[in-house]
Design a protein around this motif. Structure first.
Motif, short mmCIF file in Angstrom:
data_model
loop_
_atom_site.label_atom_id
_atom_site.label_comp_id
_atom_site.label_asym_id
_atom_site.label_seq_id
_atom_site.Cartn_x
_atom_site.Cartn_y
_atom_site.Cartn_z
N LEU A 165 -2.77 54.60 -17.78
CA LEU A 165 -2.85 53.35 -17.02
C LEU A 165 -4.28 52.83 -16.93
CD1 LEU A 165 -0.35 54.03 -14.12
CD2 LEU A 165 -0.02 52.62 -16.14
N GLY A 166 -5.25 53.73 -16.83
CA GLY A 166 -6.65 53.31 -16.79
C GLY A 166 -7.07 52.59 -18.06
N ASP A 167 -6.58 53.06 -19.22
CA ASP A 167 -6.88 52.38 -20.49
C ASP A 167 -6.37 50.95 -20.46
OD1 ASP A 167 -7.86 54.81 -21.24
OD2 ASP A 167 -6.35 55.20 -22.78
N ARG A 168 -5.16 50.77 -19.99
CA ARG A 168 -4.56 49.42 -19.94
C ARG A 168 -5.33 48.51 -18.98
NH1 ARG A 168 -2.75 50.52 -24.38
NH2 ARG A 168 -0.76 51.56 -24.57
N ILE A 169 -5.75 49.05 -17.85
CA ILE A 169 -6.50 48.26 -16.88
C ILE A 169 -7.85 47.84 -17.46
CG2 ILE A 169 -7.66 48.32 -14.64
CD1 ILE A 169 -5.37 50.20 -13.71
N LEU A 170 -8.54 48.78 -18.10
CA LEU A 170 -9.84 48.47 -18.70
C LEU A 170 -9.71 47.47 -19.84
CD1 LEU A 170 -11.57 51.97 -18.68
CD2 LEU A 170 -12.07 50.00 -17.22
N GLU A 171 -8.68 47.63 -20.68
CA GLU A 171 -8.45 46.69 -21.77
C GLU A 171 -8.15 45.30 -21.24
OE1 GLU A 171 -5.39 48.52 -24.06
OE2 GLU A 171 -6.73 50.08 -24.83
N ALA A 172 -7.38 45.21 -20.15
CA ALA A 172 -7.07 43.91 -19.55
C ALA A 172 -8.33 43.25 -18.99
CB ALA A 172 -6.02 44.07 -18.46
N ALA A 173 -9.29 44.07 -18.55
CA ALA A 173 -10.55 43.54 -18.02
C ALA A 173 -11.56 43.26 -19.13
CB ALA A 173 -11.15 44.52 -17.02
N GLY A 174 -11.20 43.56 -20.38
CA GLY A 174 -12.09 43.33 -21.51
C GLY A 174 -13.12 44.42 -21.73
N LEU A 175 -12.87 45.61 -21.17
CA LEU A 175 -13.78 46.74 -21.32
C LEU A 175 -13.17 47.78 -22.25
CD1 LEU A 175 -14.70 47.13 -17.56
CD2 LEU A 175 -16.11 46.10 -19.33
N ASN A 176 -14.03 48.59 -22.85
CA ASN A 176 -13.55 49.66 -23.72
C ASN A 176 -13.16 50.87 -22.88
OD1 ASN A 176 -14.03 48.23 -26.09
ND2 ASN A 176 -16.14 48.96 -26.19
N ALA A 177 -12.04 51.47 -23.24
CA ALA A 177 -11.59 52.69 -22.55
C ALA A 177 -12.09 53.94 -23.27
CB ALA A 177 -10.07 52.71 -22.48
N TRP A 178 -12.53 53.78 -24.51
CA TRP A 178 -13.02 54.91 -25.30
C TRP A 178 -14.41 54.59 -25.84
CZ3 TRP A 178 -10.43 59.45 -25.86
CH2 TRP A 178 -9.09 59.46 -25.46
N GLU A 179 -15.15 55.63 -26.16
CA GLU A 179 -16.48 55.45 -26.73
C GLU A 179 -16.37 54.76 -28.10
OE1 GLU A 179 -20.43 58.18 -27.59
OE2 GLU A 179 -18.51 59.15 -27.24
N ARG A 180 -15.41 55.18 -28.89
CA ARG A 180 -15.14 54.55 -30.19
C ARG A 180 -13.73 53.96 -30.12
NH1 ARG A 180 -17.97 59.20 -31.30
NH2 ARG A 180 -16.13 60.48 -31.62
N PRO A 181 -13.60 52.72 -29.67
CA PRO A 181 -12.28 52.16 -29.40
C PRO A 181 -11.39 52.03 -30.64
CG PRO A 181 -13.99 50.52 -29.01
CD PRO A 181 -14.67 51.80 -29.33
N ALA A 182 -11.96 51.78 -31.80
CA ALA A 182 -11.14 51.62 -32.99
C ALA A 182 -10.40 52.91 -33.32
CB ALA A 182 -12.01 51.18 -34.17
N ARG A 185 -9.96 55.33 -31.06
CA ARG A 185 -9.50 55.89 -29.78
C ARG A 185 -9.97 57.34 -29.64
NH1 ARG A 185 -6.05 53.08 -26.66
NH2 ARG A 185 -5.13 54.93 -25.74
N SER A 186 -11.29 57.50 -29.85
CA SER A 186 -11.87 58.84 -29.77
C SER A 186 -13.23 58.75 -29.08
CB SER A 186 -12.02 59.45 -31.16
OG SER A 186 -12.91 58.68 -31.93
N GLY A 187 -13.82 59.90 -28.87
CA GLY A 187 -15.09 59.96 -28.19
C GLY A 187 -14.88 60.17 -26.70
N PHE A 188 -15.81 59.68 -25.91
CA PHE A 188 -15.73 59.84 -24.47
C PHE A 188 -14.69 58.89 -23.89
CE2 PHE A 188 -17.16 59.35 -20.09
CZ PHE A 188 -17.25 60.68 -19.74
N HIS A 189 -13.85 59.40 -23.00
CA HIS A 189 -12.77 58.62 -22.40
C HIS A 189 -13.25 58.07 -21.06
CE1 HIS A 189 -8.25 58.44 -21.24
NE2 HIS A 189 -8.69 57.29 -21.70
N TYR A 190 -13.56 56.78 -21.02
CA TYR A 190 -14.14 56.17 -19.82
C TYR A 190 -13.15 56.08 -18.66
CZ TYR A 190 -17.92 54.81 -22.95
OH TYR A 190 -18.95 54.82 -23.85
N SER A 191 -11.88 56.03 -18.92
CA SER A 191 -10.90 55.93 -17.84
C SER A 191 -10.98 57.12 -16.90
CB SER A 191 -9.48 55.84 -18.41
OG SER A 191 -9.32 54.67 -19.15
N ILE A 192 -11.21 58.29 -17.47
CA ILE A 192 -11.34 59.49 -16.64
C ILE A 192 -12.58 59.39 -15.77
CG2 ILE A 192 -11.67 61.99 -16.71
CD1 ILE A 192 -8.84 60.99 -17.49
N LEU A 193 -13.66 58.86 -16.32
CA LEU A 193 -14.89 58.69 -15.55
C LEU A 193 -14.68 57.73 -14.39
CD1 LEU A 193 -17.92 59.38 -15.38
CD2 LEU A 193 -18.33 57.38 -16.80
N TYR A 194 -14.03 56.60 -14.66
CA TYR A 194 -13.74 55.64 -13.59
C TYR A 194 -12.83 56.27 -12.53
CZ TYR A 194 -15.74 51.65 -16.08
OH TYR A 194 -16.60 50.78 -16.69
#
Length: 115
Positions: A41-58, A60-69
Protein backbone atom coordinates in the motif's frame (compact mmCIF):
# COMPACT_ATOMS: atom_id res chain seq x y z
CA UNK A 1 -10.53 31.45 32.95
CA UNK A 2 -12.25 29.14 35.38
CA UNK A 3 -10.54 26.03 36.63
CA UNK A 4 -13.25 23.80 35.10
CA UNK A 5 -12.70 25.38 31.68
CA UNK A 6 -8.96 24.73 31.95
CA UNK A 7 -9.71 21.11 32.82
CA UNK A 8 -11.95 20.73 29.77
CA UNK A 9 -9.22 22.14 27.53
CA UNK A 10 -6.67 19.77 29.01
CA UNK A 11 -9.01 16.82 28.41
CA UNK A 12 -9.43 17.82 24.77
CA UNK A 13 -5.65 18.06 24.39
CA UNK A 14 -5.21 14.61 25.95
CA UNK A 15 -7.69 13.11 23.52
CA UNK A 16 -6.22 14.94 20.52
CA UNK A 17 -2.69 13.74 21.35
CA UNK A 18 -3.96 10.20 21.81
CA UNK A 19 -5.74 10.31 18.46
CA UNK A 20 -2.69 11.87 16.76
CA UNK A 21 -0.34 9.19 18.06
CA UNK A 22 -2.70 6.37 17.04
CA UNK A 23 -3.27 7.89 13.59
CA UNK A 24 0.48 8.21 13.01
CA UNK A 25 1.01 4.58 14.00
CA UNK A 26 -1.85 3.49 11.75
CA UNK A 27 -0.46 5.49 8.80
CA UNK A 28 2.92 3.85 9.39
CA UNK A 29 1.25 0.47 9.33
CA UNK A 30 -0.58 1.28 6.09
CA UNK A 31 2.69 2.34 4.46
CA UNK A 32 4.37 -0.93 5.47
CA UNK A 33 1.75 -3.59 4.88
CA UNK A 34 1.91 -5.96 1.94
CA UNK A 35 -1.43 -7.28 0.81
CA UNK A 36 0.23 -9.59 -1.69
CA UNK A 37 3.94 -9.99 -2.50
CA UNK A 38 3.45 -7.62 -5.44
CA UNK A 39 1.19 -5.06 -3.74
CA UNK A 40 2.40 -2.77 -0.97
CA UNK A 41 0.00 0.00 0.00
CA UNK A 42 2.88 2.39 0.69
CA UNK A 43 4.17 1.90 -2.87
CA UNK A 44 0.77 2.84 -4.28
CA UNK A 45 0.50 5.91 -2.05
CA UNK A 46 3.98 7.12 -3.01
CA UNK A 47 3.34 6.49 -6.71
CA UNK A 48 0.08 8.45 -6.49
CA UNK A 49 2.02 11.33 -4.91
CA UNK A 50 4.57 11.19 -7.75
CA UNK A 51 7.39 9.81 -5.58
CA UNK A 52 9.53 6.72 -6.09
CA UNK A 53 8.87 3.78 -3.80
CA UNK A 54 12.15 2.07 -4.76
CA UNK A 55 15.71 3.25 -5.20
CA UNK A 56 15.67 1.89 -8.76
CA UNK A 57 12.00 2.17 -9.74
CA UNK A 58 12.34 0.62 -13.20
CA UNK A 59 13.66 -2.63 -11.74
CA UNK A 60 11.66 -2.31 -8.49
CA UNK A 61 14.88 -3.01 -6.61
CA UNK A 62 17.27 -1.34 -4.25
CA UNK A 63 16.19 0.43 -1.10
CA UNK A 64 12.44 0.27 -0.41
CA UNK A 65 11.35 3.75 0.67
CA UNK A 66 7.86 2.68 1.76
CA UNK A 67 9.33 0.79 4.69
CA UNK A 68 11.33 3.88 5.68
CA UNK A 69 8.22 6.07 5.58
CA UNK A 70 6.21 3.49 7.53
CA UNK A 71 8.88 3.16 10.19
CA UNK A 72 9.13 6.94 10.44
CA UNK A 73 5.38 7.31 11.02
CA UNK A 74 5.36 4.55 13.65
CA UNK A 75 8.32 6.10 15.47
CA UNK A 76 6.71 9.56 15.32
CA UNK A 77 3.46 8.14 16.71
CA UNK A 78 5.29 6.32 19.47
CA UNK A 79 7.23 9.48 20.40
CA UNK A 80 4.03 11.56 20.55
CA UNK A 81 2.49 8.90 22.75
CA UNK A 82 5.58 8.66 24.93
CA UNK A 83 5.89 12.40 25.48
CA UNK A 84 2.23 13.24 25.91
CA UNK A 85 0.40 10.13 27.06
CA UNK A 86 2.81 8.36 29.38
CA UNK A 87 1.67 10.32 32.43
CA UNK A 88 -1.74 11.55 31.23
CA UNK A 89 -3.25 8.34 29.89
CA UNK A 90 -0.97 5.52 31.13
CA UNK A 91 -3.40 2.69 30.28
CA UNK A 92 -3.57 3.77 26.63
CA UNK A 93 0.20 4.30 26.54
CA UNK A 94 0.85 0.79 27.86
CA UNK A 95 -1.55 -0.78 25.35
CA UNK A 96 0.09 0.76 22.25
CA UNK A 97 2.73 -2.01 21.82
CA UNK A 98 -0.02 -4.63 21.98
CA UNK A 99 -2.01 -2.72 19.34
CA UNK A 100 1.05 -2.59 17.08
CA UNK A 101 1.57 -6.36 17.45
CA UNK A 102 -2.08 -7.04 16.65
CA UNK A 103 -1.78 -4.87 13.53
CA UNK A 104 1.38 -6.68 12.45
CA UNK A 105 -0.03 -10.19 12.81
CA UNK A 106 -3.77 -9.91 12.23
CA UNK A 107 -3.88 -6.85 9.95
CA UNK A 108 -2.50 -8.54 6.80
CA UNK A 109 -4.99 -11.40 7.16
CA UNK A 110 -7.90 -8.99 7.38
CA UNK A 111 -6.62 -6.93 4.44
CA UNK A 112 -6.25 -10.04 2.26
CA UNK A 113 -9.86 -10.94 2.98
CA UNK A 114 -11.01 -7.44 2.06
CA UNK A 115 -9.05 -7.17 -1.20
Amino acid sequence: MKRSEQGAGADIRKISYAVLSLVLILIGYVFSVNITPELCLGDRILEAAGLNAWERPAARSGFHYSILYGLGFVIAGWLVARVTLKHRLPKLYKSIPAMILVLLFIGPLVLRLLV
